[in-house]
Design a protein around this motif. Structure first.
Motif, PDB file in Angstrom:
ATOM      1  N   ILE A  47      13.819  62.277 -55.744  1.00 40.70           N
ATOM      2  CA  ILE A  47      12.899  61.461 -56.533  1.00 40.70           C
ATOM      3  C   ILE A  47      13.487  60.078 -56.753  1.00 40.70           C
ATOM      4  N   LEU A  48      14.826  60.030 -57.028  1.00 36.07           N
ATOM      5  CA  LEU A  48      15.476  58.746 -57.277  1.00 36.07           C
ATOM      6  C   LEU A  48      15.618  57.912 -56.007  1.00 36.07           C
ATOM      7  N   LEU A  49      15.289  58.492 -54.873  1.00 33.59           N
ATOM      8  CA  LEU A  49      15.245  57.736 -53.626  1.00 33.59           C
ATOM      9  C   LEU A  49      13.836  57.240 -53.317  1.00 33.59           C
ATOM     10  N   GLY A  50      12.906  57.549 -54.228  1.00 37.49           N
ATOM     11  CA  GLY A  50      11.513  57.217 -53.966  1.00 37.49           C
ATOM     12  C   GLY A  50      10.856  58.212 -53.054  1.00 37.49           C
ATOM     13  N   GLY A  51      11.420  59.431 -52.979  1.00 39.58           N
ATOM     14  CA  GLY A  51      10.904  60.436 -52.082  1.00 39.58           C
ATOM     15  C   GLY A  51       9.914  61.366 -52.754  1.00 39.58           C
ATOM     16  N   CYS A  52       9.496  62.382 -51.991  1.00 41.66           N
ATOM     17  CA  CYS A  52       8.462  63.306 -52.453  1.00 41.66           C
ATOM     18  C   CYS A  52       9.035  64.499 -53.187  1.00 41.66           C
ATOM     19  N   GLY A  53      10.343  64.685 -53.164  1.00 38.86           N
ATOM     20  CA  GLY A  53      10.944  65.825 -53.808  1.00 38.86           C
ATOM     21  C   GLY A  53      10.990  67.063 -52.946  1.00 38.86           C
ATOM     22  N   GLY A  54      10.581  66.986 -51.697  1.00 35.01           N
ATOM     23  CA  GLY A  54      10.583  68.140 -50.812  1.00 35.01           C
ATOM     24  C   GLY A  54      11.954  68.393 -50.207  1.00 35.01           C
TER      25      GLY A  54
END
Length: 625
Positions: A47-54
Motif C-alpha cells: 500500500i505504501l508503494l501505491g500498490g493494490c495490496g495483492g
C-alpha cells in the motif's frame, strides 16, 4: 489465466501494509539466489508503494528482465493495479527508515516515520521524521514542490530531481539533498549539500553527518558554511576609504583576497573567503559579479583538488589502521596532520580515523618496548646460564674420574635433550675456536684449549658443519706437530700451516671492503625503514656492483664494520640479515656479535628469539630516521 505484463521491480515483505521494501534482481542467476534467501517470506504489492495490496511472486525473465508479478485471483483474473513498469526508485521513500533509524538512535534521537498520502502529495512524495518535537521533511517527488516557509518543517531535505529556485538557495546558503543507489537487492542512502554556483557535493557518507538539537541535518559542507558565516560576522568585509564607490571597492577587495589566498594555497583562508563571497553574490551585478564569480571558481578548483588529496590521505590511513599496517600508519599520520594544519575543520569520521591511528601506534610502541625488555632479559639470562654452566663443567671435569664421565654420557636422554646438548657443545666449539683465533696464547694454553675443543667436538657430533670440523682438525694437527729445535729454521723451510679464518679488526679492514661496508649499511637502513628483513643474496641483487662477491669471512668483517658505529643500547642493523636468513644467523652472526664484544645464546632457538626481538626493535628505532 491472464498473463501479468506489468514489470514491477519493488515489493514489500510479509504483508501489504509493510514498510520493509525489497528489490527483485534483474539477472536470472541472481534471482535463483534471491528466491533461496527469501524462501520463507511472501512478497506484496505494498500500500505504501501505491500498490493494490495483492500478493506478488517472482517471475524469471527469459526475454525481459526478471521481475515481480501479481498472483491471479481464484477466477484466474489479474487484480487491478496502477503500478506498471515502476523501477527500483519507486520504493526509495521506504528505504529512508532502514537507512536512518539506527543512525539517529545512536545520536540519542527517537525517530518516528510517517509517509504522507494526500491529493496533492501521493504516497511516497513526502516522508516525515519526527525527532523529539522537531521534524525532518524529505521531498522525494519532483512533482511536489517544497514549502520553505512551513512552520512544522524543522529542516527540508530534497530528493533526486526536486528543484530549488536560485533565490531560495542563495537566501538559505545551502540545501541538503538525498539519493539512493542500488547494492544487490537493497538501496543505499547517500547525502549531499548543494551550494549556490557550486552544485551538490556528494563526497561523504551518512556516518559523516549528524542531526543537531534543532532538528537540522549537519553535513561536513554545512559545518564549513556555518563556520564561514561566523567568521564573516567577526571579520567584516574590508571597507573602502571613499564612500562613493562602496559596493565595487568592497567586492574588489574581497576578490583580491581570494586570489591571493588561492595563489598561496592557504586552504582555510580560501574556504572562508569563498563562503563569504558566495553570500555576497546576490548584491553584485555586471563586471563586479563576473570578477567575483571568477574568483569563486578559482577557489573551488583549489578546494576540489585539496579535498581529493584529503580524501586519499584519510582513506589510505583508514585502510592501514584497519589492516594493522603499523609502518604505513606511522608514515601517513604525520602527512595527514601536516595537511590538516591548513584546514582544521574535520568531520567526525576523520577525527575517528586519527584517533584510531594514534591508538594503534601507542600499542605498537608498547609492544616493541615489551619485546625489547624480554629480549634483554633473555640475553642476561643466557649470559648467566652460560657462565654458570662453564663454572660447573670446569669443576666437574676436575673432580670426577673419566669412568664416571663416560657413565654419565651413557645415561639415556630424550631426543630433545640430546639435541640441546649437542647444540651447546657446538656453541662451545665455536667459542673455543674463536678464542684460539683471536687471543695470543702460550703453547700450554693452546694445548689445554684444544683438549677442550676435542671434547666439545665429540659431544657435538654430526651437529658440526664440515667447515667447523675442518677447523677442529686443523688445531689438532697444529698442536700435534713436533716443535722445531732452535736454529733449524734456516735449514729447512717449514710447510705452510693453515691459517685460521680470523675476523679482521675494523681498523685493518681492507680498502676494497670499505665501499662495500658503506653500501651494506645503507641497504640495511633502507630495510629498517621499510620494516623488512633481508638476506645476503637479496643485498647482492639490490646493490649490484657496489657489493662484490665476498667470502663468508669477508661478509662477517663487513658487518662488523657496519655495526661498529651502532650505539651500545641499540640493536645491530645486521640483525635484519640474521632474521631473514636463519642459516646465516646460526653460522656467522655469532662471529659478528663476538667481534663486537656482545654475547649470543648457545642454543639456536634462543638465538632466534633474540634475533627476532632485535629486528623488531630496529624497525621501531628507524621508523622516523
Amino acid at each position: 489465466m491472464g498473463v501479468d505484463n506489468r514489470q514491477i521491480q519493488t515489493a514489500v515483505l510479509a504483508d501489504p501494509e509493510s514498510d520493509d521494501p525489497v528489490v527483485c534482481p534483474t539477472d536470472a542467476d541472481e534471482l535463483d539466489e534471491f528466491r533461496e534467501e527469501f524462501a520463507d517470506t511472501t512478497f506484496w504489492c505494498g500500500i505504501l508503494l501505491g500498490g493494490c495490496g495483492g500478493q506478488l511472486t517472482t517471475r524469471r525473465g527469459n526475454v525481459r528482465v526478471s521481475h515481480f508479478a501479481h498472483f491471479p485471483d481464484p477466477d484466474g483474473l489479474l487484480p487491478e493495479c496502477g503500478r506498471r513498469s515502476r523501477g527500483v526508485a519507486s520504493a526509495d521513500h521506504l528505504y529512508v527508515r532502514a537507512a536512518t533509524q539506527t543512525w539517529l538512535r545512536r545520536q540519542g534521537h527517537t525517530p518516528r516515520y510517517r509517509y504522507i498520502d494526500r491529493d496533492d502529495a501521493p504516497v511516497g512524495s513526502l516522508v516525515e521524521i519526527e525527532l523529539d518535537g522537531r521534524t525532518l521533511l524529505l521531498h522525494m517527488n519532483p512533482a511536489t514542490p517544497p514549502d520553505w516557509d512551513a512552520a512544522q518543517a524543522g529542516d527540508i531535505i530534497l530528493g533526486p530531481g526536486v528543484q530549488v529556485d536560485h533565490h531560495t538557495l542563495v537566501r538559505r546558503g545551502y540545501v541538503n539533498r538525498i539519493k539512493f543507489v542500488s547494492e544487490g537487492n537493497q538501496r543505499v542512502m547517500m547525502l549531499g549539500t548543494e551550494l549556490p554556483h557550486v552544485g551538490t557535493d556528494w563526497d561523504f557518507k551518512l556516518a559523516d553527518c549528524t542531526v543537531d538539537g534543532r532538528g537540522r541535518l549537519i553535513t561536513p559542507v554545512v559545518t564549513r558554511v556555518e563556520a564561514a558565516r561566523a567568521a564573516a560576522e567577526r571579520t567584516p568585509v574590508p571597507r573602502p576609504r571613499s564612500e562613493k564607490t562602496e559596493g565595487p571597492v568592497q567586492i574588489g577587495a574581497l576578490t583580491r583576497l581570494i586570489n591571493t589566498a588561492v595563489q598561496k594555497k592557504e586552504t582555510a583562508a580560501v574556504r572562508q573567503l569563498r563562503d563569504i563571497a558566495q553570500l555576497q553574490v546576490p548584491r553584485c551585478e555586471g563586471q563586479a559579479l563576473d570578477h567575483l564569480q571568477r574568483a569563486i571558481d578559482h577557489a573551488n578548483d583549489l578546494l576540489d583538488e585539496q579535498d581529493r588529496v584529503r580524501w586519499r590521505l584519510f582513506t589510505g590511513l583508514d585502510e592501514a589502521v584497519r589492516h594493522g599496517h603499523v609502518y604505513k600508519v606511522t608514515t601517513l599520520t604525520p602527512q595527514v596532520r601536516r595537511f590538516i594544519q591548513g584546514d582544521t575543520v574535520t568531520t567526525p569520521q576523520e577525527a575517528g580515523i586519527l584517533q584510531a591511528a594514534d591508538t594503534l601506534l601507542r600499542g605498537a610502541r608498547q609492544q616493541a618496548a615489551q619485546k625489547r625488555r624480554a629480549a634483554d632479559e633473555r640475553r642476561a639470562a643466557a649470559v648467566r646460564e652460560r657462565e654458570e654452566r662453564r663454572t660447573a663443567e670446569t669443576e666437574e671435569r676436575r673432580s670426577r674420574p673419566a669412568a664416571q664421565a663416560q657413565e654419565q654420557q651413557a645415561q639415556p636422554v630424550t631426543q630433545a635433550q640430546e639435541r640441546k646438548a649437542r647444540n651447546r657443545a657446538r656453541g662451545r666449539v665455536q667459542s673455543i675456536s674463536g678464542r684460539l683465533r683471536r687471543e695470543k696464547l702460550s703453547a700450554q694454553q693452546q694445548k689445554h684449549l684444544v683438549e677442550e675443543l676435542i671434547l666439545a667436538a665429540k659431544e657435538a657430533g654430526d651437529h658440526l658443519s664440515e667447515a667447523e670440523q675442518h677447523k677442529v682438525n686443523e688445531w689438532v694437527e697444529k698442536i700435534a706437530a713436533p716443535v722445531e729445535e732452535p736454529g733449524t729454521a734456516n735449514k729447512t723451510s717449514p710447510a705452510p700451516q693453515p691459517q685460521p679464518d680470523a675476523i679482521t679488526e675494523p681498523a685493518k679492514l681492507p680498502d676494497r671492503l670499505v665501499p662495500a661496508a658503506a653500501a651494506v649499511r645503507g641497504a640495511l637502513k633502507k630495510a629498517a625503514r621499510e620494516r623488512t628483513a633481508t638476506s645476503w643474496n637479496r643485498l647482492e641483487h639490490q646493490l649490484g656492483s657496489a657489493l662484490p662477491s665476498l667470502t663468508n669471512n669477508e661478509r662477517v668483517q663487513v658487518l662488523v664494520q657496519v655495526d661498529r658505529s651502532t650505539a651500545g643500547d641499540e640493536p645491530l642493523l645486521s640483525s635484519l640479515l640474521a632474521a631473514g636468513d636463519p642459516h646465516f644467523a646460526y653460522q656467522y652472526y655469532r662471529h659478528v656479535l663476538a667481534a663486537l664484544g656482545l654475547d649470543a645464546p648457545d642454543d639456536d632457538e634462543d638465538l632466534r628469539d633474540v634475533v627476532e626481538a632485535d629486528a623488531e626493535q630496529v624497525f621501531t628505532d628507524w621508523r622516523f630516521r
